[in-house]
Scaffold this active site. Structure first.
Site, PDB file in Angstrom:
ATOM      1  N   LYS A  76      42.137  47.530  15.730  1.00 40.12           N
ATOM      2  CA  LYS A  76      42.460  48.387  17.712  1.00 40.12           C
ATOM      3  C   LYS A  76      41.074  49.377  17.976  1.00 40.12           C
ATOM      4  O   LYS A  76      40.726  50.283  17.372  1.00 40.12           O
ATOM      5  CB  LYS A  76      43.632  49.673  18.136  1.00 40.12           C
ATOM      6  CG  LYS A  76      43.660  49.827  20.001  1.00 40.12           C
ATOM      7  CD  LYS A  76      44.936  50.447  19.802  1.00 40.12           C
ATOM      8  CE  LYS A  76      44.958  50.724  21.342  1.00 40.12           C
ATOM      9  NZ  LYS A  76      44.819  51.185  21.978  1.00 40.12           N
ATOM     10  N   SER A  93      42.486  53.607  16.820  1.00 40.34           N
ATOM     11  CA  SER A  93      43.971  53.901  15.901  1.00 40.34           C
ATOM     12  C   SER A  93      44.718  54.466  14.495  1.00 40.34           C
ATOM     13  O   SER A  93      44.256  54.167  13.742  1.00 40.34           O
ATOM     14  CB  SER A  93      44.889  52.800  17.097  1.00 40.34           C
ATOM     15  OG  SER A  93      46.277  52.934  17.067  1.00 40.34           O
ATOM     16  N   GLU A 129      36.001  57.329  28.475  1.00 38.53           N
ATOM     17  CA  GLU A 129      36.768  58.533  28.478  1.00 38.53           C
ATOM     18  C   GLU A 129      35.794  59.508  28.225  1.00 38.53           C
ATOM     19  O   GLU A 129      36.440  60.596  29.106  1.00 38.53           O
ATOM     20  CB  GLU A 129      37.702  57.986  27.447  1.00 38.53           C
ATOM     21  CG  GLU A 129      39.013  57.307  27.184  1.00 38.53           C
ATOM     22  CD  GLU A 129      39.817  56.605  26.116  1.00 38.53           C
ATOM     23  OE1 GLU A 129      39.291  57.283  25.219  1.00 38.53           O
ATOM     24  OE2 GLU A 129      39.991  55.473  26.062  1.00 38.53           O
ATOM     25  N   HIS A 140      42.244  46.968  45.835  1.00 35.16           N
ATOM     26  CA  HIS A 140      43.660  46.642  45.396  1.00 35.16           C
ATOM     27  C   HIS A 140      43.977  46.601  43.714  1.00 35.16           C
ATOM     28  O   HIS A 140      45.235  46.050  43.785  1.00 35.16           O
ATOM     29  CB  HIS A 140      44.537  46.197  46.313  1.00 35.16           C
ATOM     30  CG  HIS A 140      44.627  47.057  47.393  1.00 35.16           C
ATOM     31  ND1 HIS A 140      44.939  47.899  48.343  1.00 35.16           N
ATOM     32  CD2 HIS A 140      43.431  46.081  48.479  1.00 35.16           C
ATOM     33  CE1 HIS A 140      44.078  47.189  49.396  1.00 35.16           C
ATOM     34  NE2 HIS A 140      43.640  46.313  49.619  1.00 35.16           N
TER      35      HIS A 140
END
Length: 472
Positions: free
Chosen positions: A332, A326, A339, A196
């Site tokens: 970053k 970014s 993805e 969870h």
């Protein structure tokens, strides 16, 4: 020299690019189906060439090409079979200009292949491919004993089965092997499990990654099952399944030749009426690919979560730095390969809806009329999964490393360590201890020592994470 030539078919004259190997029926389809600019997949064209070769070999054996109103010589038959192989080898890929969104049986593309093979065979045998009377005819010879209705789906089965076996399965094997190797290397790396998305009992990073490797093993099994779903070939049913105008053994022999040539397990359809009417094999095949996509999505997403951070996420693994992440935040770096694969999987899962609708609603009576888009969609899914998995493995998994200190520190901080105390102090006391640890910021070990709930020896044994890695 003119840029165009005139050819004639049963509907009249057609203007065709002068040097094109295709003929009038192809040109009519080009003019009719100005829809997407998306051409039939090259894999399917190559498979059609291979199926035409098998059909030509069978018809030669049965004497069908050497008889009839326009018998061919041995040299002409040899030329026709050579032309078939050239199409199968991709030498004429630029001669197939018809849009995917065409006649639902694939008749236009079947005739495109017939015309290219016939004209190339005429050329190879020393004839004039521009002659009005074709010594090697696209219908009478190249399409002998065939209908689009049985040959086009046969080629889809062959194209998809080859693509899955030769491309997708090796990519999945490589991915699974890489994960298995990482799991073995990281068998000693203690970390906290999660259910969870909440801290659970300890495990090793090797166990976690090994679970992902097992998911890949199951995906390979599903991809193999997808190939088996395509084993029955419709060839031999001709127009509606009766086999009109073909030799009684044509379907069996074509399947046998294709099996020998490709190494695939291929057989003549058990029932040609079913094989012509329904494309359930394609639906079943893509259903397995959808399951593979679901698994790959989960694997990529888990890797993405494990690599999140580096300061404010899990960061139990580190992925290779591939590109700036970014346009506004310097330094970053994002999990781009995860993805990318996840997007691929979403497309494949969506493609399954297309295949399902085409299979369910496209087959009326003796023919499914959604075959070109089913072929394009299925082959796209194989292509996307293959490329996505290959890139993910090479650029993410190969260079993935374990952050052992981060994993170890999380284990000690975890409230779930209290689970090991259940047999010693009971569930209720253990739950109260976990709540106090959370409220105070102390570890379970610290609180147990402060409260003197257990001896040091009992505590060290009970809270040793390695004793929690299996049944006891």
């Amino acid at each position: 020299m003119s840029d165009f030539r005139i050819e004639r078919d049963s509907m009249g004259e057609v203007q065709i690019p002068a040097q094109a190997y295709y003929g009038a029926q192809t040109q009519r389809a080009v003019e009719n189906f100005r829809v997407s600019g998306r051409l039939l997949p090259a894999e399917l064209i190559h498979a059609l060439g291979l199926v035409k070769w098998a059909a030509g070999c069978a018809n030669r054996e049965f004497g069908r090409l050497q008889s009839g109103p326009r018998p061919l010589s041995d040299a002409q038959i040899d030329a026709m079979l050579t032309a078939c192989r050239e199409v199968a080898d991709g030498r004429f890929d630029d001669q197939f200009p018809i849009d995917v969104y065409q006649t639902g049986s694939g008749t236009s593309s079947n005739m495109n292949v017939n015309e290219v093979i016939a004209n190339r065979a005429i050329e190879l045998s020393g004839g004039d491919r521009f002659a009005v009377e074709k010594p090697i005819h696209p219908n009478d010879h190249v399409n002998c004993g065939q209908s689009t209705n049985d040959i086009f789906p046969t080629a889809i089965h062959v194209a998809a089965a080859l693509a899955i076996r030769q491309k997708l399965i090796p990519a999945l094997l490589r991915c699974g092997s890489t994960l298995r190797d990482k799991s073995q290397r990281w068998a000693h790396v203690l970390k906290i499990g999660r259910t969870h998305l909440v801290d659970a009992v300890p495990m090793t990073l090797g166990q976690e990654i090994g679970g992902l490797a097992q998911q890949l093993d199951k995906s390979i099994d599903r991809a193999t099952t997808a190939v088996l779903a395509l084993a029955e070939l419709p060839a031999g049913g001709t127009a509606v399944g009766t086999g009109l105008n073909t030799h009684p053994q044509f379907g069996r022999r074509v399947a046998q030749l294709l099996a020998e040539e490709t190494g695939l397990m291929l057989d003549e359809a058990v029932d040609h009426f079913e094989a012509n009417a329904q494309r359930d094999g394609l639906v079943e095949c893509h259903g397995q690919l959808k399951a593979v996509a679901v698994t790959l999505y989960a694997v990529a997403n888990n890797i993405r979560w494990l690599g999140s951070g580096p300061r404010c996420g899990f960061f139990e693994i580190a992925l290779p730095d591939l590109q700036p992440g970014s346009s506004i935040m310097p330094g970053k770096v994002n999990p781009v390969m995860c993805e990318s694969l996840m997007q691929v999987c979403c497309r494949v899962i969506g493609n399954d809806q297309t295949i399902t609708l085409c299979g369910a609603g496209g087959g009326q009576f003796q023919l499914n009329v959604m075959m070109p888009v089913m072929a394009d969609t299925l082959l796209e899914s194989v292509r996307l999964l293959t490329g996505g998995v290959q890139a993910f493995t090479q650029l993410a998994l190969d260079g993935m490393t374990a952050n052992e200190d981060v994993c170890r520190q999380a284990v000690e901080r975890s409230l779930a360590m209290v689970t090991a105390l259940n047999p010693l102090i009971g569930y209720e006391k253990a739950a109260a201890l976990a709540k106090e640890a959370f409220a105070t910021g102390k570890t379970i070990r610290q609180l147990c020592r402060e409260k003197k709930l257990l001896s040091d020896e009992q505590l060290e044994l009970a809270l040793d994470p390695r004793t929690m890695l299996g049944p006891k």
